[in-house]
Scaffold this motif. Structure first.
Motif, PDB file in Angstrom:
ATOM      1  N   ILE A  56       9.352   0.441   3.562  1.00 24.02           N
ATOM      2  CA  ILE A  56      10.563   0.253   2.755  1.00 24.02           C
ATOM      3  C   ILE A  56      11.746   0.243   3.719  1.00 24.02           C
ATOM      4  CG2 ILE A  56      12.086   1.307   1.021  1.00 24.02           C
ATOM      5  CD1 ILE A  56       9.613   2.643  -0.193  1.00 24.02           C
ATOM      6  N   ASN A  57      12.537  -0.795   3.655  1.00 26.56           N
ATOM      7  CA  ASN A  57      13.772  -0.833   4.448  1.00 26.56           C
ATOM      8  C   ASN A  57      14.958  -0.936   3.503  1.00 26.56           C
ATOM      9  OD1 ASN A  57      12.615  -0.889   7.062  1.00 26.56           O
ATOM     10  ND2 ASN A  57      12.096  -3.060   6.753  1.00 26.56           N
ATOM     11  N   ILE A  58      15.960  -0.113   3.736  1.00 24.17           N
ATOM     12  CA  ILE A  58      17.192  -0.250   2.946  1.00 24.17           C
ATOM     13  C   ILE A  58      18.335  -0.470   3.941  1.00 24.17           C
ATOM     14  CG2 ILE A  58      18.665   0.753   1.153  1.00 24.17           C
ATOM     15  CD1 ILE A  58      16.403   2.605   0.405  1.00 24.17           C
ATOM     16  N   HIS A  59      19.014  -1.586   3.745  1.00 27.17           N
ATOM     17  CA  HIS A  59      20.075  -1.939   4.671  1.00 27.17           C
ATOM     18  C   HIS A  59      21.220  -2.534   3.870  1.00 27.17           C
ATOM     19  CE1 HIS A  59      21.603  -2.621   8.621  1.00 27.17           C
ATOM     20  NE2 HIS A  59      21.772  -3.911   8.387  1.00 27.17           N
ATOM     21  N   ASN A  60      22.419  -2.055   4.121  1.00 27.87           N
ATOM     22  CA  ASN A  60      23.598  -2.508   3.356  1.00 27.87           C
ATOM     23  C   ASN A  60      23.348  -2.478   1.848  1.00 27.87           C
ATOM     24  OD1 ASN A  60      25.137  -2.946   5.599  1.00 27.87           O
ATOM     25  ND2 ASN A  60      24.482  -5.100   5.818  1.00 27.87           N
ATOM     26  N   GLY A  61      22.620  -1.508   1.413  1.00 27.00           N
ATOM     27  CA  GLY A  61      22.382  -1.361  -0.024  1.00 27.00           C
ATOM     28  C   GLY A  61      21.291  -2.265  -0.577  1.00 27.00           C
ATOM     29  N   SER A  62      20.725  -3.145   0.255  1.00 29.44           N
ATOM     30  CA  SER A  62      19.613  -3.990  -0.233  1.00 29.44           C
ATOM     31  C   SER A  62      18.299  -3.431   0.278  1.00 29.44           C
ATOM     32  CB  SER A  62      19.695  -5.415   0.283  1.00 29.44           C
ATOM     33  OG  SER A  62      20.961  -5.902   0.139  1.00 29.44           O
ATOM     34  N   THR A  63      17.305  -3.530  -0.579  1.00 27.11           N
ATOM     35  CA  THR A  63      16.016  -2.918  -0.249  1.00 27.11           C
ATOM     36  C   THR A  63      14.945  -3.979  -0.090  1.00 27.11           C
ATOM     37  OG1 THR A  63      16.673  -1.027  -1.585  1.00 27.11           O
ATOM     38  CG2 THR A  63      14.327  -1.223  -1.070  1.00 27.11           C
ATOM     39  N   THR A  64      14.099  -3.811   0.917  1.00 25.50           N
ATOM     40  CA  THR A  64      12.926  -4.680   1.063  1.00 25.50           C
ATOM     41  C   THR A  64      11.685  -3.812   1.094  1.00 25.50           C
ATOM     42  OG1 THR A  64      14.310  -5.961   2.560  1.00 25.50           O
ATOM     43  CG2 THR A  64      12.006  -6.616   2.379  1.00 25.50           C
ATOM     44  N   VAL A  65      10.700  -4.185   0.305  1.00 24.12           N
ATOM     45  CA  VAL A  65       9.399  -3.510   0.358  1.00 24.12           C
ATOM     46  C   VAL A  65       8.408  -4.514   0.924  1.00 24.12           C
ATOM     47  CG1 VAL A  65       7.631  -2.271  -0.952  1.00 24.12           C
ATOM     48  CG2 VAL A  65      10.017  -2.213  -1.728  1.00 24.12           C
ATOM     49  N   ILE A  66       7.721  -4.114   1.978  1.00 23.59           N
ATOM     50  CA  ILE A  66       6.782  -5.033   2.643  1.00 23.59           C
ATOM     51  C   ILE A  66       5.410  -4.382   2.708  1.00 23.59           C
ATOM     52  CG2 ILE A  66       6.355  -6.387   4.743  1.00 23.59           C
ATOM     53  CD1 ILE A  66       9.298  -5.659   5.514  1.00 23.59           C
ATOM     54  N   SER A  67       4.387  -5.183   2.409  1.00 30.25           N
ATOM     55  CA  SER A  67       3.025  -4.664   2.534  1.00 30.25           C
ATOM     56  C   SER A  67       2.073  -5.828   2.750  1.00 30.25           C
ATOM     57  CB  SER A  67       2.633  -3.903   1.275  1.00 30.25           C
ATOM     58  OG  SER A  67       1.248  -3.606   1.310  1.00 30.25           O
ATOM     59  N   PRO A  68       0.923  -5.577   3.374  1.00 27.57           N
ATOM     60  CA  PRO A  68      -0.057  -6.652   3.509  1.00 27.57           C
ATOM     61  C   PRO A  68      -0.710  -7.035   2.188  1.00 27.57           C
ATOM     62  CG  PRO A  68      -0.517  -4.859   5.060  1.00 27.57           C
ATOM     63  CD  PRO A  68       0.525  -4.367   4.102  1.00 27.57           C
ATOM     64  N   SER A  69      -0.610  -6.201   1.144  1.00 30.76           N
ATOM     65  CA  SER A  69      -1.317  -6.528  -0.104  1.00 30.76           C
ATOM     66  C   SER A  69      -0.425  -6.286  -1.312  1.00 30.76           C
ATOM     67  CB  SER A  69      -2.560  -5.642  -0.241  1.00 30.76           C
ATOM     68  OG  SER A  69      -2.148  -4.322  -0.514  1.00 30.76           O
ATOM     69  N   ASP A  70      -0.848  -6.864  -2.445  1.00 33.14           N
ATOM     70  CA  ASP A  70      -0.032  -6.635  -3.645  1.00 33.14           C
ATOM     71  C   ASP A  70      -0.137  -5.172  -4.104  1.00 33.14           C
ATOM     72  OD1 ASP A  70      -2.630  -6.967  -4.524  1.00 33.14           O
ATOM     73  OD2 ASP A  70      -2.151  -8.421  -6.097  1.00 33.14           O
ATOM     74  N   ILE A  71      -1.300  -4.560  -3.871  1.00 29.71           N
ATOM     75  CA  ILE A  71      -1.434  -3.151  -4.239  1.00 29.71           C
ATOM     76  C   ILE A  71      -0.495  -2.297  -3.372  1.00 29.71           C
ATOM     77  CG2 ILE A  71      -3.009  -1.164  -4.203  1.00 29.71           C
ATOM     78  CD1 ILE A  71      -3.539  -3.121  -6.498  1.00 29.71           C
ATOM     79  N   GLY A  72      -0.430  -2.653  -2.097  1.00 24.95           N
ATOM     80  CA  GLY A  72       0.492  -1.942  -1.201  1.00 24.95           C
ATOM     81  C   GLY A  72       1.930  -2.081  -1.680  1.00 24.95           C
ATOM     82  N   LEU A  73       2.254  -3.282  -2.192  1.00 27.84           N
ATOM     83  CA  LEU A  73       3.616  -3.476  -2.723  1.00 27.84           C
ATOM     84  C   LEU A  73       3.848  -2.566  -3.925  1.00 27.84           C
ATOM     85  CD1 LEU A  73       4.322  -7.330  -2.652  1.00 27.84           C
ATOM     86  CD2 LEU A  73       5.320  -5.534  -1.223  1.00 27.84           C
ATOM     87  N   LEU A  74       2.837  -2.488  -4.775  1.00 24.30           N
ATOM     88  CA  LEU A  74       2.974  -1.623  -5.957  1.00 24.30           C
ATOM     89  C   LEU A  74       3.172  -0.169  -5.511  1.00 24.30           C
ATOM     90  CD1 LEU A  74       2.905  -1.347  -9.054  1.00 24.30           C
ATOM     91  CD2 LEU A  74       0.426  -1.086  -8.900  1.00 24.30           C
ATOM     92  N   TYR A  75       2.383   0.264  -4.528  1.00 20.75           N
ATOM     93  CA  TYR A  75       2.559   1.636  -4.021  1.00 20.75           C
ATOM     94  C   TYR A  75       3.970   1.820  -3.451  1.00 20.75           C
ATOM     95  CZ  TYR A  75      -2.558   2.258  -4.226  1.00 20.75           C
ATOM     96  OH  TYR A  75      -3.864   2.369  -4.634  1.00 20.75           O
ATOM     97  N   GLY A  76       4.441   0.778  -2.763  1.00 22.96           N
ATOM     98  CA  GLY A  76       5.783   0.849  -2.177  1.00 22.96           C
ATOM     99  C   GLY A  76       6.845   0.996  -3.259  1.00 22.96           C
ATOM    100  N   VAL A  77       6.643   0.264  -4.353  1.00 28.28           N
ATOM    101  CA  VAL A  77       7.608   0.332  -5.452  1.00 28.28           C
ATOM    102  C   VAL A  77       7.612   1.736  -6.075  1.00 28.28           C
ATOM    103  CG1 VAL A  77       7.958  -0.460  -7.834  1.00 28.28           C
ATOM    104  CG2 VAL A  77       7.697  -2.118  -5.967  1.00 28.28           C
ATOM    105  N   TYR A  78       6.413   2.278  -6.289  1.00 30.11           N
ATOM    106  CA  TYR A  78       6.369   3.633  -6.852  1.00 30.11           C
ATOM    107  C   TYR A  78       7.008   4.639  -5.891  1.00 30.11           C
ATOM    108  CZ  TYR A  78       3.471   2.408 -10.873  1.00 30.11           C
ATOM    109  OH  TYR A  78       3.023   1.899 -12.063  1.00 30.11           O
ATOM    110  N   HIS A  79       6.805   4.408  -4.611  1.00 28.64           N
ATOM    111  CA  HIS A  79       7.403   5.341  -3.645  1.00 28.64           C
ATOM    112  C   HIS A  79       8.925   5.221  -3.669  1.00 28.64           C
ATOM    113  CE1 HIS A  79       7.067   8.219  -0.428  1.00 28.64           C
ATOM    114  NE2 HIS A  79       7.944   7.535   0.293  1.00 28.64           N
ATOM    115  N   LEU A  80       9.380   3.988  -3.775  1.00 30.54           N
ATOM    116  CA  LEU A  80      10.825   3.761  -3.842  1.00 30.54           C
ATOM    117  C   LEU A  80      11.414   4.480  -5.060  1.00 30.54           C
ATOM    118  CD1 LEU A  80      13.231   2.192  -2.621  1.00 30.54           C
ATOM    119  CD2 LEU A  80      12.637   0.285  -4.116  1.00 30.54           C
ATOM    120  N   LEU A  81      10.737   4.338  -6.188  1.00 30.83           N
ATOM    121  CA  LEU A  81      11.222   5.003  -7.407  1.00 30.83           C
ATOM    122  C   LEU A  81      11.168   6.527  -7.251  1.00 30.83           C
ATOM    123  CD1 LEU A  81       9.597   2.612 -10.024  1.00 30.83           C
ATOM    124  CD2 LEU A  81      12.063   2.955  -9.655  1.00 30.83           C
TER     125      LEU A  81
END
Ligand code: GCW
Length: 699
Positions: free
Chosen positions: A86-111
């Motif tokens: 998860i990168n947050i820069h200038n108030g914008s967030t990017t979640v990056i993962s090799p898989s869609d499940i990883g993205l989902l985990y990233g989103v839950y972590h962000l929340l």
């Protein structure tokens, strides 16, 4: 004027709290996933969409308060598929993962980060923030001890959420498939923690599980769990070939039997291409297994492993075995598995309970950790509180699991071993049922949460997990009274249970139902190692189980050097394991400076005092917590105090018949007689919270 306004306000609040028409009363069903947002978050999906990314986007839409979020799939060398950045820069967030499940985990972590308030300034653009999360264990499984008839073995939160099957093969459960709307909660909760597997049935497995009609239900479950990254696994009965299809034997060396399993596995993968594999309880507590045919655990596990291997499936083979070849049950797993190390196929994982006996409030770690050198192994925790007051008592298990991980790391090299193992896995016996609040005791949700967080990262500490959970569950800021109080209650709770049930290394002191005290229990004709007297060995000289090499069962020698030396020697054995490893005289000087008898009294009293104090803490939150939840926990704490009194009185009065020593003056005089303690059936009053259906009917 102000006064009038104040009175009106208070009146309205009181009306709101007591109104039977209140429709938004909290039934606890939303677990720790309560954040909502009225703001329309700007979310960009920079990757092909899938059911999983749809869920991720939906979660953000429902709960994200911050600026734009980009979800991006991108492979990075060496990054595990379900890791994310998860990168947050200038108030914008990017979640990056090799898989869609990883993205989902990233989103839950962000929340989660938003929920606990740790990225406020980054989201406001005041600083940059970056985190990469990689799960420690690759396979993170919940074991549901659920039977096809709807009962859940050792489940204290209602019935199975998966099964209620009649003879005609109709599965009449208001469960995940039949009621997907409500039950996306189960999947969301697991995915929010990174739990990626569910064993859908009891390890005491019915052969019927592998019939086509049941497998078709398993397929339906697999379909709804898949988008959340949860694979399904099944417990299997080793006699299935004989019982289901009339084969003459279930001997793993028999060609026909091997063929049967291959066929069955093929049938399963035709229905469920990403099926996870089997969990097996064999030759344990009456379950069939390879030893019935003169074969070994390795023969049995490998036969199944061979059938599963072409599809990438695994076998989780349990080490919870205790055939009475050695009089000390604590030694048995090592005795049966040590010589098989190296004989298992790669896709077999030995599943080991954290302690050597059976999910007691406190056990030293199982010596099989550190003994197996060439075989993948996984710990089995019990999230459901079979021996820790079930759903009546508050017992936060994060502290117990932290203790386990610290010990196996220090004395058995756990982290390094798991990192190089072929499979790196972990499992927990679920505490989930049809109760509206999922786990019976509303605060027991913290155990589901803690299990998932530690499965992801066993090096997290129990207190921060408790904080995360409390903040998200009660939507209360980190520095609020609610959070501080609840976290403190949780953090003290397990040690309190240890103290009022079985302090100083005592274990297995239960009467019936694994709930009430029964240190006196001693029935003729029953296996000795099922009886409390066998474990406390109280006599006129002292109390405790001698497991030393010098004079006892020799269990201490199953541990590696550092731990062995520490516990073999009574003077260096920590008090918390004293009576686990030693039979100690009543006047033995404990590390506290008190003699053993006084220390025992002190501990029982302390446990009771702690629960009373925890009760006071909860009561101080009246008016600040939703009334339904407040009352629910309040009633359970009353029960817990009552039970702690029974435990203290029952155990001490019984042990006193041997020590013949007076109670010290810091002990509350017993309120029950020993005879009363022996005859009471405490669990009869087990508090049951209403199921979702009952709640709906009431409203
Ligand atoms: O803890 C004991 C339980 C049994 C359980 C068994 C096991 C599923 O009392 O109910 O059976 O352990 O882990 O296999």
């Amino acid at each position: 004027m102000n006064n009038i306004r104040y009175c009106l306000f208070v009146g309205a609040v009181v009306f709101f709290l007591i109104s039977p028409l209140r429709t938004n009363a909290d039934d606890g069903s939303r677990l720790w996933l309560r954040q909502t947002s009225s703001q329309k978050a700007q979310i960009t999906l920079e990757t092909k969409s899938s059911l999983t990314t749809d869920i991720a986007v939906n979660e953000l839409t429902q709960g994200w308060h911050g600026g734009p979020v980009i979800l991006k799939m991108s492979k990075r060398k060496g990054m595990k598929a379900d890791a994310f950045t998860i990168n947050i820069h200038n108030g914008s967030t990017t979640v990056i993962s090799p898989s869609d499940i990883g993205l989902l985990y990233g989103v839950y972590h962000l929340l989660r980060l938003q929920g606990i308030g740790s990225i406020v300034d980054a989201v406001n653009g005041e600083r940059s923030y970056s985190v990469t999360e990689t799960p420690f264990h690759d396979i993170r499984v919940l074991d549901h001890w659920d039977n096809l008839d709807g009962n859940s073995e050792r489940g204290y939160a209602g019935s199975s959420i998966f099964w209620k099957m009649n003879e005609e093969g109709v599965n009449d459960v208001a469960g995940i498939v039949n009621n997907p709307l409500h039950n996306t909660m189960y999947m969301r909760a697991n995915a929010s923690l990174g739990i990626n597997g569910a064993v859908l049935n009891n390890v005491n497995a019915s052969p019927r599980m592998l019939t086509h009609e049941v497998l078709d239900w398993v397929r339906q479950y697999a379909d709804v769990l898949r988008p959340y990254g949860i694979k399904v696994y099944l417990s299997v009965n080793f006699s299935s070939p004989a019982v289901l299809d009339g084969l003459k034997t279930s001997d793993p060396m028999n060609k026909e039997v091997q063929r049967w399993w291959k066929q069955k596995v093929k049938e399963i993968y035709n229905l469920i291409p990403d099926f996870g594999g089997f969990l097996v309880k064999a030759n344990s507590e009456g379950q069939p297994g390879p030893m019935d045919f003169g074969r070994t655990h390795a023969d049995g596990a490998n036969m199944l492993a061979k059938a599963l291997r072409p599809y990438g499936g695994i076998v989780m083979w349990r080490a919870f075995v205790y055939s009475p070849t050695d009089p000390d049950r604590a030694k048995q797993a090592c005795l049966e598995f040590k010589d098989l190390d190296g004989l298992f196929l790669d896709n077999v994982i030995i599943q080991i309970k954290n302690g050597p006996i059976d999910f007691q409030p406190r056990e030293p770690f199982n010596p099989l950790f550190g003994t197996l050198q060439k075989t993948s192994n996984m710990v089995e925790f019990q999230v459901t509180q079979e021996y820790l007051g079930q759903s009546n008592h508050l017992a936060y298990l994060g502290t117990m699991w932290q203790e386990f991980f610290e010990d196996v790391d220090r004395y058995a090299n756990y982290t390094a071993y798991q990192q190089q193992a072929h499979y790196n896995a972990i499992s927990g016996v679920a505490n989930i049922g049809t109760d509206a609040s999922w786990c019976g005791h509303p605060l027991a949700q913290a155990n589901w949460y803690a299990y998932g967080r530690m499965a992801w990262n066993p090096h997290l500490d129990a207190k921060s997990i408790a904080e995360e959970w409390a903040v998200q569950t009660f939507l209360s800021p980190q520095d609020s009274k609610i959070t501080a109080t609840v976290v403190d209650m949780l953090m003290r709770s397990r040690e309190a249970v240890v103290d009022y049930e079985m302090p100083l290394g005592l274990h297995h002191q239960f009467g019936d139902s694994h709930y009430a005290p029964g240190p006196w229990q001693n029935f003729p004709g029953v296996r000795r190692d099922w009886l409390p007297v066998f474990y406390n060995k109280a006599d006129s000289l002292g109390i405790g189980f001698d497991r030393t090499v010098a004079t006892g069962s020799g269990n201490t020698a199953q541990y590696r050097d550092e731990f062995y030396h520490m516990v073999e020697n009574v003077s260096t054995c920590p008090d918390k394991y004293l009576l686990w490893f030693h039979h100690v005289p009543w006047d033995y000087p404990c590390q506290s400076g008190r003699i053993l008898w006084d220390e025992l009294c002190f501990r029982y009293q302390h446990g009771l005092d702690e629960v009373r104090d925890i009760q006071r803490q909860w009561n101080s939150l009246q008016g600040e917590i939703d009334l339904d939840i407040f009352k629910d926990v309040q009633v359970r704490l009353m029960t817990q105090v009552r039970d702690a009194e029974w435990w203290k009185d029952g155990c001490l009065l019984y042990f006193q018949t041997f020590s013949r020593m007076a109670f010290p003056d810091y002990l509350d005089p017993p309120v029950h007689t020993l005879e009363e303690c022996k005859s009471v059936k405490l669990n009869v009053g087990l508090y049951r919270s209403p199921s979702r259906e009952e709640l709906n009917r009431q409203r």
